[in-house]
Every structure is written in C-alpha cells, then in structure tokens.
Design an enzyme around this catalytic site. Sequence first.
Site, short mmCIF file in Angstrom:
data_model
loop_
_atom_site.label_atom_id
_atom_site.label_comp_id
_atom_site.label_asym_id
_atom_site.label_seq_id
_atom_site.Cartn_x
_atom_site.Cartn_y
_atom_site.Cartn_z
N GLU A 1 -8.96 3.90 -2.90
CA GLU A 1 -7.67 3.74 -3.57
C GLU A 1 -7.86 3.04 -4.92
O GLU A 1 -8.89 2.44 -5.20
CB GLU A 1 -6.72 2.90 -2.71
CG GLU A 1 -6.60 3.41 -1.28
CD GLU A 1 -5.42 2.84 -0.51
OE1 GLU A 1 -4.55 2.19 -1.13
OE2 GLU A 1 -5.38 3.05 0.71
N GLN B 1 -4.81 2.55 14.90
CA GLN B 1 -3.62 3.01 14.18
C GLN B 1 -2.85 4.05 14.99
O GLN B 1 -1.61 3.98 15.07
CB GLN B 1 -4.07 3.61 12.84
CG GLN B 1 -2.93 3.99 11.91
CD GLN B 1 -3.43 4.45 10.53
OE1 GLN B 1 -4.63 4.44 10.25
NE2 GLN B 1 -2.51 4.84 9.67
N HIS C 1 -3.66 14.00 0.30
CA HIS C 1 -3.94 13.12 1.44
C HIS C 1 -2.82 13.18 2.47
O HIS C 1 -3.07 13.37 3.67
CB HIS C 1 -4.12 11.68 0.95
CG HIS C 1 -4.21 10.67 2.05
ND1 HIS C 1 -5.28 10.60 2.91
CD2 HIS C 1 -3.35 9.68 2.44
CE1 HIS C 1 -5.08 9.62 3.79
NE2 HIS C 1 -3.91 9.06 3.52
N ARG D 1 0.14 16.14 13.09
CA ARG D 1 1.32 16.90 13.50
C ARG D 1 1.09 18.37 13.20
O ARG D 1 1.79 18.97 12.36
CB ARG D 1 2.58 16.40 12.77
CG ARG D 1 2.93 14.93 13.03
CD ARG D 1 4.19 14.52 12.27
NE ARG D 1 4.06 14.73 10.83
CZ ARG D 1 3.50 13.84 10.00
NH1 ARG D 1 3.09 12.68 10.44
NH2 ARG D 1 3.38 14.13 8.71
N LYS E 1 -5.10 -2.04 9.85
CA LYS E 1 -5.37 -2.26 8.44
C LYS E 1 -5.62 -3.73 8.11
O LYS E 1 -6.26 -4.04 7.09
CB LYS E 1 -4.14 -1.82 7.62
CG LYS E 1 -3.72 -0.38 7.85
CD LYS E 1 -4.57 0.57 7.05
CE LYS E 1 -3.97 1.96 7.03
NZ LYS E 1 -4.64 2.81 6.05
N THR F 1 -4.69 6.44 -0.24
CA THR F 1 -5.93 7.21 -0.36
C THR F 1 -5.83 8.25 -1.47
O THR F 1 -4.87 9.01 -1.53
CB THR F 1 -6.23 7.92 0.97
OG1 THR F 1 -6.20 6.95 2.01
CG2 THR F 1 -7.58 8.60 0.94
N THR G 1 -9.32 -5.70 3.53
CA THR G 1 -9.10 -4.79 2.40
C THR G 1 -9.98 -5.31 1.27
O THR G 1 -9.91 -6.50 0.94
CB THR G 1 -7.62 -4.81 1.96
OG1 THR G 1 -6.79 -4.49 3.08
CG2 THR G 1 -7.36 -3.82 0.83
N ARG H 1 -8.79 3.92 12.73
CA ARG H 1 -7.92 5.06 13.05
C ARG H 1 -7.48 5.10 14.50
O ARG H 1 -6.39 5.60 14.80
CB ARG H 1 -8.63 6.37 12.70
CG ARG H 1 -9.03 6.51 11.26
CD ARG H 1 -7.83 6.52 10.35
NE ARG H 1 -8.23 6.72 8.95
CZ ARG H 1 -7.45 6.50 7.92
NH1 ARG H 1 -6.20 6.06 8.09
NH2 ARG H 1 -7.89 6.71 6.69
N GLU I 1 -10.03 12.62 6.74
CA GLU I 1 -9.90 13.95 6.12
C GLU I 1 -11.24 14.67 6.00
O GLU I 1 -11.34 15.86 6.26
CB GLU I 1 -9.29 13.82 4.72
CG GLU I 1 -7.84 13.38 4.70
CD GLU I 1 -7.43 13.04 3.26
OE1 GLU I 1 -7.04 13.95 2.53
OE2 GLU I 1 -7.54 11.85 2.89
N GLU J 1 -10.52 3.98 2.98
CA GLU J 1 -9.54 4.68 2.15
C GLU J 1 -9.85 4.30 0.71
O GLU J 1 -9.74 3.13 0.33
CB GLU J 1 -8.10 4.31 2.53
CG GLU J 1 -7.74 4.77 3.93
CD GLU J 1 -6.23 4.84 4.19
OE1 GLU J 1 -5.48 4.05 3.60
OE2 GLU J 1 -5.83 5.71 5.00
N ASP K 1 -9.25 0.33 1.43
CA ASP K 1 -8.33 -0.09 2.48
C ASP K 1 -8.91 0.33 3.83
O ASP K 1 -8.51 1.34 4.42
CB ASP K 1 -6.96 0.57 2.23
CG ASP K 1 -5.90 0.04 3.15
OD1 ASP K 1 -5.89 -1.16 3.43
OD2 ASP K 1 -5.06 0.85 3.61
N TYR L 1 1.20 5.69 -0.53
CA TYR L 1 0.74 6.88 0.21
C TYR L 1 1.02 8.05 -0.72
O TYR L 1 1.69 9.00 -0.36
CB TYR L 1 1.60 6.93 1.48
CG TYR L 1 1.26 7.90 2.58
CD1 TYR L 1 -0.01 7.91 3.17
CD2 TYR L 1 2.21 8.79 3.07
CE1 TYR L 1 -0.29 8.78 4.21
CE2 TYR L 1 1.94 9.65 4.11
CZ TYR L 1 0.68 9.64 4.68
OH TYR L 1 0.42 10.49 5.73
N ASP M 1 0.85 -1.18 0.00
CA ASP M 1 0.00 0.00 0.00
C ASP M 1 0.89 1.24 0.00
O ASP M 1 1.77 1.37 0.86
CB ASP M 1 -0.89 -0.02 1.25
CG ASP M 1 -2.03 0.98 1.17
OD1 ASP M 1 -2.43 1.35 0.05
OD2 ASP M 1 -2.52 1.39 2.23
#
Lengths: 403, 403
Positions: free
Chosen positions: A192, A231, A123, A132, A244, A335, A248, A228, A349, A190, A224, A118, A116
């Site tokens: 994808e 995670q 995203h 962050r 995850k 994503t 899937t 959260r 998001e 997600e 996916d 990113y 997978d």
Amino acid sequence: MTWLEVDEDSGFGIENLPYGVFRRDGAAARVGVAIGDRVLDLAGLGEAGLVEDRGWFAADALNGFMAAGRTAWQANRARIRELLTDARHRDAVAPHLVPVADVELLRPFEVADYVDFYSSEHHATNVGRIFRPQGEPLMPNWKHLPVGYHGRAGTVQVSGTPVVRPCGQRKVAPSDAAPSYGPCLKLDIEAEVGFVAGVPSSPARPVPPRAFRDHVFGFVLVNDWSARDLQAWEAQPLGPFLSKSFATSISPWVVPIEALEAARVPSPAQDPAPLPYLRTDEPWGLDLRLEILINGQPVSRPGFDGMYWTPPQQLAHATVNGASLRTGDLFASGTVSGPTREERGCLLELTWNGAEPLELPDGTKRTFLEDGDTVTIRASAPGANGATIDLGEVTGTIRPAHC
Amino acid sequence: MTWLEVDEDSGFGIENLPYGVFRRDGAAARVGVAIGDRVLDLAGLGEAGLVEDRGWFAADALNGFMAAGRTAWQANRARIRELLTDARHRDAVAPHLVPVADVELLRPFEVADYVDFYSSEHHATNVGRIFRPQGEPLMPNWKHLPVGYHGRAGTVQVSGTPVVRPCGQRKVAPSDAAPSYGPCLKLDIEAEVGFVAGVPSSPARPVPPRAFRDHVFGFVLVNDWSARDLQAWEAQPLGPFLSKSFATSISPWVVPIEALEAARVPSPAQDPAPLPYLRTDEPWGLDLRLEILINGQPVSRPGFDGMYWTPPQQLAHATVNGASLRTGDLFASGTVSGPTREERGCLLELTWNGAEPLELPDGTKRTFLEDGDTVTIRASAPGANGATIDLGEVTGTIRPAHC
C-alpha cells in the site's frame, strides 16, 4: 546539481529530499533528510543556525515539523536545496552529513489515527471474486465512496522491525464446525501507499480535495500485514480486527508532496460521477511503480496510477462527517493491485487464496508466508527535471508464532 | 466515614474516589479525585507533600499516573482514603478541595487506540433481527469471540461537548437507486461501558484474563454516537467508518477497578465454552445499572451484568494476536442492552429502526435524535460497605448539521 557526489540513479537526489528520524551511536533521535547515501542532520543544522528550527528537529518524531504547515515545509525544503546546491555552504553543511549506513532509522512519526482504505478496483474485484464467487464482485457502495475502516495505530512500526506470526481463532478448513486456536496459517502482505496529515482540522470542518496540500505532509510505503484465516472468521459484521492489528509496517522516509508533483497523472475515469464533495479537477493519480520481493525475488510490480480513488478523495471522504484530523493521522490506500496477475499486491490475489501457488525464481513455492520469509516493498516515481524519486522500502521478516 | 460532609447517597463517597482532570479559572489542567460535590486537587496535595507525585498530577491527562501501575494506584487510593478519613489531616487537606461546580471537567485521558466491542447478546440479536430478518440473528463467530473493531481515537470527547449532526452519503429510502449527500437522518446513541489501559504490554505478549487488573486502570461511561443511515450504506465489507468516527463521548470520571470489586457478579453462562485463552474462573460480570435520558426523561435502564463477554475476555481477545497495549487504550463494551424493551441501549433497538416510535413522558415522539436533543447516560453500582458507586454521566446535545 548538488555539491555532494550523489548517484543520479539513487532516487535520493536533490528532487526527493524525504524526511525521517534517525539515531546514531545510541544518541537521542533527530530529524534528518536523505540525500544520496547520507542523512542530513537537521537538528545539527538548526543548532548551527543554518535552518530555522522551532524545536522541530531535535525530536524523535516528525510531528512537530509536520504540524508547522505548508509554508514552513516549503521554506525548509527550499533552504535545504540551497544548502546542498550552493557550494559556498559546503564547509558549513558537510559536518552535518552522516552516512545512512551508520544510523538507525526510526519510525518517522507518531501515528495518531490509522485509516486503511480499499481503493484499488482490481484488488476489490479480485477479493470479491475469491470470497463471493456467486455474487457481484464489488459491493453496491464501492464506486460511490472510498470504502475504509480504522486500524490500530499503536502497532504501526518502522520498516525492518520483525513481524511475529500472530495467533488467534480460525477455522483450519472452512467446513470445520468450530474454530481452533493456533498460529495464523494464511499470513499475507498488502502493498500500500499511505499519506500522513500534518496540519489538524477542526471538528465539523471537512477537508475538501482542494485543501489536501494544506493538511498533508507526505507519503510513505505501507505493508498492512494480514492474517487471512483470522480475517475470514472474525470480520462479520464489523470488519477486520485481529487479522490486521498485530503489525503494520511503514517506510522510514516520508516523501514530501512537493517531490511528487511531477508524478501526478490523471486517475481512472469514475463512473458513476462521484458526489460533489469528492470531485476535483486536478489530476491526483500518482505514477508510483511498486515492486514486491519475497526473499529478494520480485513477485509483483503493481502501479499506483491505476487506483480508482485518489488520496484527496480519501481525505475528503474521511472528514465529510465532521471528523477532525490530528497531526500524525495516517491514511493507507488499501492493497495496490493492477489488472494483470503480475501486478497483484497481496498473496491472497497472487495465489488465488492458495489455490494457485506462486513459484519463486529460486524454485520454492508459496501460498502464504513462511517463517523466515522477508518481504520488501519498494517504489519509485518520476521526479522533477527527469529525476527519479525513490520512496525507499518497507521490509519485514516473519518470526515464528509464540503459540 | 470522611471528615467532609458527604451525602451518602451522592455515589461519590469514600468507596468511589474516581479520577479526572479539571481546570479552574482558566488555569492549567490538573488531576483530581471526586469526593461528594468537591474535587480533591491531587497536584496541590503533591506540591504540599501530602501524596506522592512523580509528575503525575500537574498534568492535562491521567496517562502518566495510569502508566505508573497497580502498586502506585493502590498506594495513592489508600493515601487519599487516609487523608479524607483521618480528621487530623483536615486542616492540611481542606484547602485542596474545590467545589465541582467551580471547575471545568476535561477529557480525563489521552486516548491511544479506541476499540469498540459488540458484547451484548441482546443487542447483537436485536440488530441481527432488524437487518437480517430472514437469517440467524447472530453471526456464526459471535459466541466464539468478542466481536470488535477499531474506532477513531481522535474524536473521543468529554461529556458535555456538543455533537454536530454529521453529513455524508446515505440512501434516504433503502430502495433508492443511488445515495445522496446530506445530514444524517438516523442519528442514534449507543450506551456503553468502557475500560482504559494504564500499563502497556509488549508486542507478541497477550494479556490473559488473570492479568487484567495489572494493566487496566478503570472504567468510564461511553456514548458511541452512531449515524445509522450512513452505517447501512458504508459498512460492507469492512465495517463502520464515518457512521461512528464523528464523535464518541466519555464520562469525565474514571472509576478505579478497586472501587468496583463489590459490583462483581457472575456473568451469563457461555455456551459453547470459549477457547482456553478466553477462560477465567473469576466472576467478571459487573452489576452496573445504566439509565438513558433524552431531554431529562428516562427512556431505558440497561443492566451491564447481562453482558455475554466480560472486560477481561475482551482484553485477552484484543491482544491474543500479539497486538501491544499502550497507556490510554480505550475499550468499549458495545451497546448495553437487556432482554426487555425497557433495557435496550440504543434508539435503533428502542424504536425498531424507526418503525415503533418512542413516546417520551412529555408526549413528544422520537424515532432517532432531533437537533437540540440532549442525551444523558448515567450508571451506578454497588460499592464496598453498602455504598453506592456512581460512574457519573456522559451527556451531549445535538447541534444542527453544517451541510
């Protein structure tokens, strides 16, 4: 033009011809091709001597055919086009057409390894801002390489398979002193796009971008599913694991690369310029329009054309260290999110980690998924001769947790 | 006592009887059991009607037999013990013994998914001190759950297969403004112990610690080759990817759980107490003594008995979210390191990321691996009746990079 009556808007016309695996009336699984609202039974055509079949089609997975390579893929596709467009074949072929409503669509291939990525800058930037807020949203490596990780191949399932809400360790409030055990409280999607390798590669022989078409059979849609809260607690320092690995989902139809040639567009400019092993002069953006629906209500429309890293770059990176490819290796994009809120590819998001609930057209609100929710991701793309290519859909309904 | 002449110190006596896959003179692969310096050909015994064989042994992988379940495993092991100890069977069995020197040992099973844990407190603490000297060495989650991630199943290879030094992106000096492409400059090992699942589990049905023996077939040694410079650059925020995916080596003999019963010891006390799904009253520490050799020279002797998280806890955690198990799922422990320098399981720790070169007995020095180096990991454990159980070895030689 086919001799079948195919609704030109169906997205499953003669320019698409995606491959899948189906079962009818509990009989053995076979490989088929979607055309309109029918499935063309390739095992039946093979038995009748109408297509070449080296044991590829009386099978419960596309892997044998995918391993046969590009020449075989092109020859089969050309022959199917001929059979469906030349009316002289009508009487011979018609008995091998089955209404898609009468069959069960199975997982189209056996997944070898699942990677997978990113690769959406929008995203990755949104996720960075959410988790962050004080720092740079993108990590220093992000524009130098397509960040990715291995997921669990054994829990890749076909569209329509329910998803049981996972249980596990999480902090109910981030300030909790210790984690507790219980059902996931932030179950997410997600949206994808994935590609699957057909032709293996050898150890220590990277696959450069120009060789992408020699190894890759086609594309699927991927959801996916992501927990959260699990995670956030588990993923340092080695990345996502249980958040995850429970499920899937992939779409049942694998769209051949050839069907997507007309959808190729330039991808976003890359600055800094990537290292030479990641460079390609060919445009490998793909103008796929995704749509995400919760309980039938559209909540987002991400465009795949805005992805920063392209599929050939992803494959070149994944093999640059000499890792070999196997038939059935699945690579998902990460994503797919666009620049606006209406183009975000996950609830993390869309609701800014739950802070901004999403109001659905039916008046209900969502932060994350509730039991009973059905999520469907669809996509389409421009095809040759003005046609539309439909990638079909990947769907799943949330079942209550067992804990 | 067997009727064979078996060197009691060989570690491959009647209390061990590990399973593997071998090939002789280019013939088809078959399943065998190691006894002394011989391989007992189970396919041959099956053909002769001396053991039950439901298509398990004339095979190139143990997967069929591993899927048969604990009752079949126990029955087969008991029957082999009988055949090798009752001298009345000597004439019938002897033709099926092959000198191990005459065969090629193959990868013993087809790997479904590969999960790598991080379960040595000494290792995780050392790594934390090396990379985050200002912070707490262990992440907040480390004592609450066995941290792990998925690795690449398709590049798991049998002991003896060379390892080509990987190429990829890395910063030659941490202060470099941008990464460059080239051969890995910090090629490392990770001495680990793995277990392999035989009996699948169903989706949404976790495998509690008490059910470990119903699903797990046995143990192997693992060398999780690691490119530390690639890892340092790529691994944020989703974990290791290319730094691990080029190769993982496993030993050719799978030691059945039953052979390791006498090696079970209490594992270290866990504080805080783990959540109930991770608890077990049974001792599941394993008194395995590992030895790491570079070019035949011992450099470390880690003990597996000091691992903080035990195999049943790892399996319970990996499935608590409902992820299903498949036959061939491989779970590795993470680097096995003890409390002293002489017990560290990787060069990153042994040389403190290259700052303290290791002097080998032959007078040469190492920070990380050089081309041509051969690394061998061995292990042994106490067996029943005072015997020694040898896990065999996992070895590999570094070949130069292709870039």
